[in-house]
Design a protein around this motif. Sequence first.
Motif, mmCIF file in Angstrom:
data_model
loop_
_atom_site.group_PDB
_atom_site.id
_atom_site.type_symbol
_atom_site.label_atom_id
_atom_site.label_comp_id
_atom_site.label_asym_id
_atom_site.label_seq_id
_atom_site.Cartn_x
_atom_site.Cartn_y
_atom_site.Cartn_z
ATOM 1 N N GLY A 1 0.763 -1.241 0.000
ATOM 2 C CA GLY A 1 0.000 0.000 0.000
ATOM 3 C C GLY A 1 0.791 1.287 0.000
ATOM 4 N N GLY A 2 2.106 1.210 0.069
ATOM 5 C CA GLY A 2 2.894 2.432 0.069
ATOM 6 C C GLY A 2 3.775 2.588 -1.147
ATOM 7 N N MET A 3 3.506 1.826 -2.212
ATOM 8 C CA MET A 3 4.377 1.878 -3.391
ATOM 9 C C MET A 3 4.368 3.257 -4.039
ATOM 10 N N VAL A 4 5.577 3.725 -4.340
ATOM 11 C CA VAL A 4 5.740 4.989 -5.038
ATOM 12 C C VAL A 4 6.862 4.798 -6.064
ATOM 13 N N ILE A 5 6.663 5.362 -7.254
ATOM 14 C CA ILE A 5 7.665 5.280 -8.316
ATOM 15 C C ILE A 5 8.224 6.686 -8.515
ATOM 16 N N LEU A 6 9.539 6.807 -8.339
ATOM 17 C CA LEU A 6 10.188 8.109 -8.353
ATOM 18 C C LEU A 6 11.084 8.279 -9.577
ATOM 19 N N ASP A 7 11.149 9.494 -10.078
ATOM 20 C CA ASP A 7 12.094 9.868 -11.122
ATOM 21 C C ASP A 7 13.323 10.405 -10.401
ATOM 22 N N ILE A 8 14.425 9.652 -10.433
ATOM 23 C CA ILE A 8 15.612 10.061 -9.676
ATOM 24 C C ILE A 8 16.786 10.437 -10.589
ATOM 25 N N ARG A 9 16.483 10.805 -11.820
ATOM 26 C CA ARG A 9 17.558 11.191 -12.752
ATOM 27 C C ARG A 9 18.392 12.352 -12.217
ATOM 28 N N HIS A 10 17.780 13.232 -11.437
ATOM 29 C CA HIS A 10 18.508 14.391 -10.908
ATOM 30 C C HIS A 10 19.652 13.989 -9.971
ATOM 31 N N ARG A 11 19.627 12.775 -9.457
ATOM 32 C CA ARG A 11 20.707 12.299 -8.578
ATOM 33 C C ARG A 11 21.974 11.968 -9.377
ATOM 34 N N GLN A 12 21.814 11.815 -10.689
ATOM 35 C CA GLN A 12 22.913 11.551 -11.623
ATOM 36 C C GLN A 12 23.707 10.300 -11.252
ATOM 37 N N TRP A 13 23.001 9.251 -10.863
ATOM 38 C CA TRP A 13 23.633 7.957 -10.613
ATOM 39 C C TRP A 13 23.773 7.258 -11.955
ATOM 40 N N GLU A 14 24.920 6.762 -12.254
ATOM 41 C CA GLU A 14 25.178 6.152 -13.552
ATOM 42 C C GLU A 14 24.241 4.965 -13.802
ATOM 43 N N GLY A 15 23.479 5.035 -14.888
ATOM 44 C CA GLY A 15 22.605 3.947 -15.301
ATOM 45 C C GLY A 15 21.353 3.768 -14.456
ATOM 46 N N ILE A 16 21.014 4.742 -13.600
ATOM 47 C CA ILE A 16 19.825 4.637 -12.752
ATOM 48 C C ILE A 16 19.003 5.907 -12.888
ATOM 49 N N GLY A 17 17.713 5.740 -13.199
ATOM 50 C CA GLY A 17 16.843 6.898 -13.350
ATOM 51 C C GLY A 17 15.517 6.775 -12.634
ATOM 52 N N VAL A 18 15.220 5.566 -12.091
ATOM 53 C CA VAL A 18 13.926 5.308 -11.477
ATOM 54 C C VAL A 18 14.144 4.570 -10.157
ATOM 55 N N GLU A 19 13.346 4.923 -9.170
ATOM 56 C CA GLU A 19 13.365 4.195 -7.902
ATOM 57 C C GLU A 19 11.946 3.795 -7.543
ATOM 58 N N VAL A 20 11.767 2.537 -7.170
ATOM 59 C CA VAL A 20 10.498 2.074 -6.615
ATOM 60 C C VAL A 20 10.724 1.961 -5.118
ATOM 61 N N ALA A 21 9.966 2.737 -4.363
ATOM 62 C CA ALA A 21 10.128 2.802 -2.916
ATOM 63 C C ALA A 21 8.779 2.521 -2.247
ATOM 64 N N ASP A 22 8.778 2.554 -0.936
ATOM 65 C CA ASP A 22 7.546 2.323 -0.167
ATOM 66 C C ASP A 22 7.469 3.392 0.914
ATOM 67 N N PHE A 23 6.514 4.326 0.777
ATOM 68 C CA PHE A 23 6.427 5.429 1.721
ATOM 69 C C PHE A 23 5.809 5.021 3.049
ATOM 70 N N GLU A 24 5.240 3.808 3.137
ATOM 71 C CA GLU A 24 4.673 3.333 4.400
ATOM 72 C C GLU A 24 5.575 2.319 5.088
ATOM 73 N N ALA A 25 6.641 1.884 4.433
ATOM 74 C CA ALA A 25 7.505 0.823 4.958
ATOM 75 C C ALA A 25 6.645 -0.368 5.390
ATOM 76 N N SER A 26 5.708 -0.747 4.522
ATOM 77 C CA SER A 26 4.743 -1.792 4.851
ATOM 78 C C SER A 26 5.327 -3.184 4.619
ATOM 79 N N HIS A 27 4.727 -4.167 5.294
ATOM 80 C CA HIS A 27 5.126 -5.556 5.088
ATOM 81 C C HIS A 27 4.838 -5.936 3.646
ATOM 82 N N GLY A 28 5.750 -6.684 3.053
ATOM 83 C CA GLY A 28 5.562 -7.135 1.683
ATOM 84 C C GLY A 28 5.983 -6.129 0.638
ATOM 85 N N SER A 29 6.659 -5.077 1.050
ATOM 86 C CA SER A 29 7.050 -4.051 0.071
ATOM 87 C C SER A 29 8.127 -4.576 -0.877
ATOM 88 N N VAL A 30 8.103 -4.037 -2.085
ATOM 89 C CA VAL A 30 9.087 -4.346 -3.113
ATOM 90 C C VAL A 30 9.786 -3.034 -3.423
#
Length: 121
Positions: A71-100
């Motif tokens: 229930g806390g899944m969020v998809i972030l655009d993280i290109r501004h962090r300028q990490w090589e080869g990474i532009g997207v982060e899937v996080a969990d804003f609720e830190a819920s059980h079963g998060s991916v």
Amino acid sequence: MPETYGDSPIHPIIEHPHQFEIVRFDYCCGEEARLGAHLDLTLKRADTVRRLRFLTPRRLKIEEGFPQSTGGMVILDIRHRQWEGIGVEVADFEASHGSVTFVAADVVDLDELALTTGCSE
């Protein structure tokens, strides 16, 4: 949900991913991944089904409790962090059980891709 989470904008690929449940999770790598490793998520909310492909996923973490609702899944655009080869982060804003959670090079809408290319993969 605000348009940002922490220091990152919410990715526009899907509105309110936290309202969907993961009904299919496919990780493809090695010889099977002709075009490179990818992670496909099929998300469902009522009669709406969305299929997203995350390219070159890394740092995959699946919390105990999966496949229960994330229930806390969020998809972030993280290109501004300028990490090589990474532009997207899937996080969990609720830190819920079963998060991916993971990071990836990019995300594409498989259904939109099928419409524009005439292919399903």
